[in-house]
Enzyme design. Structure first.
Site, PDB file in Angstrom:
ATOM      1  N   CYS A  87    -103.369  75.504-143.921  1.00  0.00           N
ATOM      2  CA  CYS A  87    -104.502  74.652-143.648  1.00  0.00           C
ATOM      3  C   CYS A  87    -104.899  73.676-145.073  1.00  0.00           C
ATOM      4  CB  CYS A  87    -105.702  75.186-143.469  1.00  0.00           C
ATOM      5  SG  CYS A  87    -105.654  76.057-141.759  1.00  0.00           S
ATOM      6  N   HIS A 341    -108.791  70.160-135.510  1.00  0.00           N
ATOM      7  CA  HIS A 341    -107.972  70.602-136.653  1.00  0.00           C
ATOM      8  C   HIS A 341    -106.621  70.661-136.540  1.00  0.00           C
ATOM      9  CE1 HIS A 341    -107.267  73.354-139.848  1.00  0.00           C
ATOM     10  NE2 HIS A 341    -107.325  74.532-139.339  1.00  0.00           N
TER      11      HIS A 341
END
Length: 385
Positions: A87, A341
């Site tokens: 991430c 996301h």
């Protein structure tokens, strides 16, 4: 002399949930138009780019940054690097670009993140012997010790239980994220940072909706109990997107004869990447931000706006509470809960959003973005208008 990194342009695609508007596009096909937009906005010639760095988390090899660079028409001589810190990848790419410029190793770098959840390869473990079959897997190990490599959603639920952050409070946070995103969409239907892809002309982030507390509380619980559990409504959805910025040396910017898209190019003040317990990923960005603030003798109130990753509502809530950030400065246009996301692109999206938010502030205003990654990683980056 140390070169001061400036962000000469900042662009991104819209964010589309997995299987949505961008379902047919590979990650490099999302990133190439972003590269082209950065060059058009800034007036920088393709041959003036020294390096391309993109973060990506879901591809099983290759170098999608190089594919995107070539697809965007950059000369063959321009090198490209793909990095994977999950991430954190997109924000780490920008931090790496700033280091290159600050050190004098480069004067013009395109950096960001790209991810296509929709087109990510199916991954399998190769059998050890001819008598065994390949075994498919959804994610790699993020720590070599199974007991320190929990499912991320389970870890988020454990954090909520430890801090006693109720399911209702998490739902309220998610509702607010969607509401901010919808309000921004109403005020500015076509955000200035968005690149519209001709093959999939999505003009806004697609996921935000009129979520209510009652609806959020009815969402299935993924981990934890009814008191503090993490639900479908309080976890960011899997998504596709690309985002990038054009990082240049101050001298390079001064030499440009054409005007840029940004009236006052933001300065990258500094950034920090930190490691922490892999089983407690959510809190690592707190350490990264505290380290960054301490290095520059800053306080939370010194930052006008903040872009915090919302992979889980509880993660963002715990980070904000630990740092003492004012609520009205956090994710003003909504966060990943209302947007989605796209793993490797998410950190770069935070940076692009922060650049846009700083345009509404006075000269000298500062902003900060931060994100956590599986395996116990966290990155924070500070900008100044």
């Amino acid at each position: 002399m140390t070169a001061h990194p400036l962000i000469l342009a900042a662009r991104r695609t819209a964010v589309a949930p997995r299987g949505g508007a961008f379902r047919a596009l590979q990650a490099d096909e999302l990133a190439a138009p972003v590269i082209e937009a950065l060059l058009l906005d800034s007036g920088v010639e393709r041959a003036s780019v020294d390096h391309v760095i993109f973060g990506n988390a879901l591809y099983g090899g290759g170098n999608p940054a190089r594919l995107a660079a070539l697809r965007a028409g950059l000369p063959d001589c321009v090198p490209a690097l793909t990095l994977d810190t999950q991430c954190c990848s997109g924000l780490d790419a920008i931090l790496m670009a700033s280091h290159l410029v600050r050190s004098g190793a480069a004067r013009c770098v395109i950096a960001g993140g790209m991810e296509s959840y929709s087109r990510a390869p199916i991954r399998m473990h190769r059998p050890a012997t001819s008598k065994e079959e390949p075994v498919a897997y959804d994610r790699p190990s993020f720590a070599p010790f199974p007991e320190r490599d929990p499912d991320l959603t389970v870890a988020a639920a454990d954090l909520a239980a430890e801090l006693q952050i109720s399911r209702r409070a998490q739902a309220d946070y998610a509702v607010q994220s969607h509401a901010k995103a919808l309000a921004t969409r109403k005020q500015a239907p076509g955000l200035a940072e968005l690149v519209i892809l001709p093959v999939a002309p999505l003009e806004q982030d697609a996921f935000a909706r009129s979520l209510t507390q009652a609806t959020a509380l009815r969402a299935p619980i993924l981990a934890g109990d009814r008191g503090t559990g993490v639900s479908v409504a309080t976890v960011a959805v899997e998504a596709d997107a690309a985002a990038a910025v054009l990082v240049v040396a101050e001298g390079f910017a001064q030499e440009l004869s054409s005007s840029t898209s940004l009236p006052a190019p933001p300065v990258i003040l500094d950034g920090v990447s930190r490691g922490g317990p892999p089983e407690d990923t959510a809190r690592v960005p707190i350490d990264a931000m505290r380290t960054l603030l301490a290095a520059h003798d800053k306080k939370p109130e010194d930052f006008a706006c903040l872009e915090l990753m919302e992979a889980y509502a509880v993660q963002a809530m715990a980070t904000a509470a630990a740092m003492g950030w004012p609520e009205d400065s956090i994710n003003r246009s909504g966060g990943a809960l209302g947007r989605g996301h796209p793993i490797g692109a998410s950190g770069a999206i935070l940076a692009v959003r922060l650049v846009q938010e700083l345009q509404h502030e006075v000269d000298g205003a500062q902003g900060l973005c931060s994100i956590a990654a599986a395996g116990g990683l966290g990155t924070a980056l500070a900008f100044m208008r």
